[in-house]
Design an enzyme around this catalytic site. Structure first.
Site: not given
Length: 151
Positions: A48, A76
């Site tokens: 990401e 996360c």
């Protein structure tokens, strides 16, 4: 999401935790990435974060308010924070992360009302396929740790 899943399979083959991500702008993919933590020996080389960096380079701006990120795994807290800072419009993810998920599973950082930006979240897209790949990876990792390298 199928493109992100293909990238997760590339990560799997490379011995990386199988997470893939793509950035979409104006109905086209502008950036692709998969986890590269092991290859780079960098704890921040999550799919990401890499896809956010590549999307910003492509668009030549850090504000990605009209970009959707597709990720095979719920981000996360580090990745969720980066998505908030980049002001992405939408996050679409496959597999929930019951240990570190920051888009609703453990915490909901991306939609926290006290922050300056909230992200629209669409969970569980191809969730079974994404989860199956993750489970295969960790089963293989455990087997390798127990029995050594496969010949």
């Amino acid at each position: 999401m199928r493109q992100a899943l293909q990238l997760a399979q590339v990560a799997f083959a490379a011995g990386e935790i199988p997470v893939g991500a793509v950035a979409v702008w104006q109905d086209g993919i502008i950036a692709r990435a998969h986890n590269e933590k092991e290859r780079r020996q960098d704890a921040t080389a999550h799919a990401e974060l890499l896809v956010l960096q590549r999307a910003a380079q492509y668009l030549k701006r850090w504000r990605l308010q009209d970009v959707t990120i597709y990720s095979t795994l719920e981000p996360c807290p580090m990745c969720a924070g980066a998505m908030i800072n980049a002001r992405i419009q939408r996050l679409v993810y496959g597999s929930r992360d019951q240990k570190a998920g920051a888009a609703g599973s453990v915490i909901d950082l991306v939609r926290y009302p006290g922050l300056n930006h909230q992200v629209e979240v669409i969970p569980d897209v191809l969730g079974e396929e994404c989860t199956r790949l993750m489970k295969q990876f960790f089963a293989r990792l455990r087997d390798t740790q127990l029995h050594g390298e496969k010949k």
